[in-house]
Design a protein around this motif. Structure first.
Motif, short mmCIF file in Angstrom:
data_model
loop_
_atom_site.label_atom_id
_atom_site.label_comp_id
_atom_site.label_asym_id
_atom_site.label_seq_id
_atom_site.Cartn_x
_atom_site.Cartn_y
_atom_site.Cartn_z
N UNK A 80 0.83 -1.21 0.00
CA UNK A 80 0.00 0.00 0.00
C UNK A 80 0.86 1.26 0.00
N UNK A 81 1.96 1.25 0.76
CA UNK A 81 2.84 2.41 0.76
C UNK A 81 3.52 2.60 -0.60
N UNK A 126 3.22 -3.33 -5.24
CA UNK A 126 2.75 -1.96 -5.12
C UNK A 126 3.17 -1.10 -6.29
N UNK A 127 4.40 -1.31 -6.76
CA UNK A 127 4.89 -0.55 -7.91
C UNK A 127 4.14 -0.88 -9.18
N UNK A 128 3.83 -2.18 -9.39
CA UNK A 128 3.10 -2.57 -10.59
C UNK A 128 1.70 -1.98 -10.58
N UNK A 129 1.05 -2.00 -9.42
CA UNK A 129 -0.30 -1.43 -9.32
C UNK A 129 -0.27 0.09 -9.50
N UNK A 130 0.72 0.74 -8.87
CA UNK A 130 0.79 2.19 -8.94
C UNK A 130 1.29 2.69 -10.28
N UNK A 131 2.50 2.27 -10.66
CA UNK A 131 3.11 2.75 -11.91
C UNK A 131 2.44 2.14 -13.13
N UNK A 165 -2.62 9.46 -2.25
CA UNK A 165 -1.80 10.11 -1.22
C UNK A 165 -2.46 9.99 0.14
N UNK A 166 -3.77 10.19 0.19
CA UNK A 166 -4.49 10.05 1.46
C UNK A 166 -4.46 8.59 1.95
N UNK A 167 -4.53 7.65 1.01
CA UNK A 167 -4.38 6.24 1.38
C UNK A 167 -3.02 5.99 2.02
N UNK A 168 -1.98 6.55 1.42
CA UNK A 168 -0.64 6.39 1.96
C UNK A 168 -0.49 7.00 3.34
N UNK A 169 -1.08 8.17 3.54
CA UNK A 169 -1.03 8.81 4.87
C UNK A 169 -1.70 7.92 5.91
N UNK A 170 -2.84 7.34 5.57
CA UNK A 170 -3.55 6.45 6.50
C UNK A 170 -2.71 5.24 6.86
#
Length: 426
Positions: free
Chosen positions: A235-236, A366-371, A399-404
């Motif tokens: 997630x991060x 996480x990188x595959x999902x994000x990028x 970004x809000x997900x990452x903060x959480x």
């Protein structure tokens, strides 16, 4: 530690140079390997092969994570860099569709799979080796080297493609010049290989091997015992990779199609801005050592969420290129600051015997999902809303997900690296 960090930076640089070169050469490669009457179809097919490389990374993470936890970080990193370099160089000498027919695109896909597979163990291995060298001194600062190398590679790719095109001309690039940026990977691979041969195995893994505590099935053990930590790292990694994909990939499309800047201007400006943006990684590392990884992740992602929509608005309306470059660079620095502490958290979340596997699996999924999905999601938002600024909503959301997640990590002793035993049980 310095040798490990420099070797990690160089390895990440060649990884993203290889990936980036292909992306900027799509307009030349597409018609040669996917000949169609409609040039758009050729380009889309070639981008599909580009995506294949990204989604091969988690498979490489599964393999090299286990390999690195059994045989050592140094051995795994030597294999990854040679594998990536050979795959990219092979693309540079690959016959086209006119020469060998349908075998040409098939071989291109296979080489992209091999490239992505090897890349799956690269950054995670570099981060792990850095984390386990030097007794943990200035952990945050030195973790900045791996992602900084990735961004420098992303900046080098358009610069090399642009320079080659300027020297040879468009016709020569379409005929044979597209091979030069890919073949340059041979030189870069040799340089990185020399650097890595000078790096010793990490202190932590060496100590583990001497006491015969190396895990026999590290991947299975990691997933079974530390699946919550893997999920947190996924997630991060998603939270920092999605904004990065929008800024590094979608932004070029936005500047060309919406802001109406010339392509050459966008390529050169992107190369300069992305290179300047790497300063944020080192600033994030310094701040991590001073204030802690969680606070820096939260602050960096909050800054990304705050600046992303104003950035899209400010670069429009006939603004000077210099002004656009400054605004773009500020957004890149905010994103970079948030990225470094994620590496620090990931490498501290797992005990030595499972570290490579945990970091590789978590960061690459996480990188595959994000990028991999963020550019598609950004384009879909633009199509559905009709607003070219709508990708900013995607960035704010992740970004809000990452903060959480980061705040949840701050309440977990295990994810702060405070394991009470080598088995990693909190």
């Amino acid at each position: 530690m310095r040798r490990a960090s420099i070797a990690g930076l160089a390895g990440s640089m060649i990884e993203y140079y290889d990936f980036g070169s292909y992306a900027f050469l799509v307009v030349f490669i597409g018609p040669l390997f996917f000949p169609e009457d409609n040039s758009l179809i050729s380009i889309l097919a070639t981008y599909g092969v580009f995506a294949v490389g990204y989604f091969a990374r988690p498979l490489g993470a599964l393999f090299f994570g286990g390999f690195g936890d059994r045989r050592g970080r140094r051995a795994a990193l030597l294999v990854t860099v040679v594998g990536m370099g050979c795959a990219t160089a092979a693309m540079g000498v690959l016959p086209t569709h006119d020469s060998i027919g349908v075998a040409a695109p098939i071989l291109l896909v296979l080489l992209r799979l091999g490239q992505g597979f090897c890349a799956g163990g690269e950054q995670a291995g570099a981060a792990t080796l850095i984390a386990e060298s030097g007794g943990g001194r200035r952990h945050g600062l030195f973790q900045a080297f791996a992602p900084a190398g990735a961004t420098l590679g992303s900046a080098t790719a358009p610069a090399v493609v642009g320079l080659t095109t300027a020297v040879l001309g468009t016709d020569a690039m379409a005929a044979w010049g597209w091979r030069i940026p890919l073949l340059l990977s041979v030189v870069l691979t040799v340089v990185v290989l020399v650097l890595r041969l000078r790096v010793q195995e990490s202190e932590d893994f060496t100590a583990l091997a001497k006491t015969d505590r190396v895990a026999r099935s590290p991947l299975r053990g990691t997933v079974k015992v530390h699946w919550r930590r893997i999920l947190a790292v996924i997630l991060l990694a998603l939270a920092v990779n999605a904004p990065g994909a929008v800024l590094l990939n979608y932004m070029n499309v936005f500047l060309i199609n919406t802001v109406q800047l010339p392509r050459t201007t966008v390529f050169w400006m992107s190369a300069v801005c992305i290179a300047l943006g790497t300063s944020g990684y080192f600033l994030g590392g310094i701040l991590t050592d001073r204030f802690g990884a969680t606070r820096v992740v939260v602050g960096g992602l909050a800054a990304v969420a705050a600046v992303i929509y104003p950035m899209f608005l400010l670069v429009q309306g006939g603004r000077p290129v210099g002004f656009i470059g400054v605004v773009y660079t500020v957004a890149l620095i905010c994103y970079s600051i948030a990225t470094t502490p994620v590496y620090a958290i990931a490498t501290r979340a797992f005990p030595t015997r499972f570290r490579y596997s945990g970091v590789a699996v978590g960061m690459n999924i996480g990188g595959a999902l994000g990028a991999g999905l963020a550019p598609l999601a950004a384009a879909s938002l633009v199509a559905s809303t009709g607003s070219p600024q709508s990708p900013a909503l995607l960035v704010v959301g992740v970004a809000l997900l990452g903060v959480t997640v980061a705040l949840a990590v701050s309440r977990s002793a295990a994810l702060r690296g405070e394991q009470s035993s080598e088995a990693g049980r909190p």
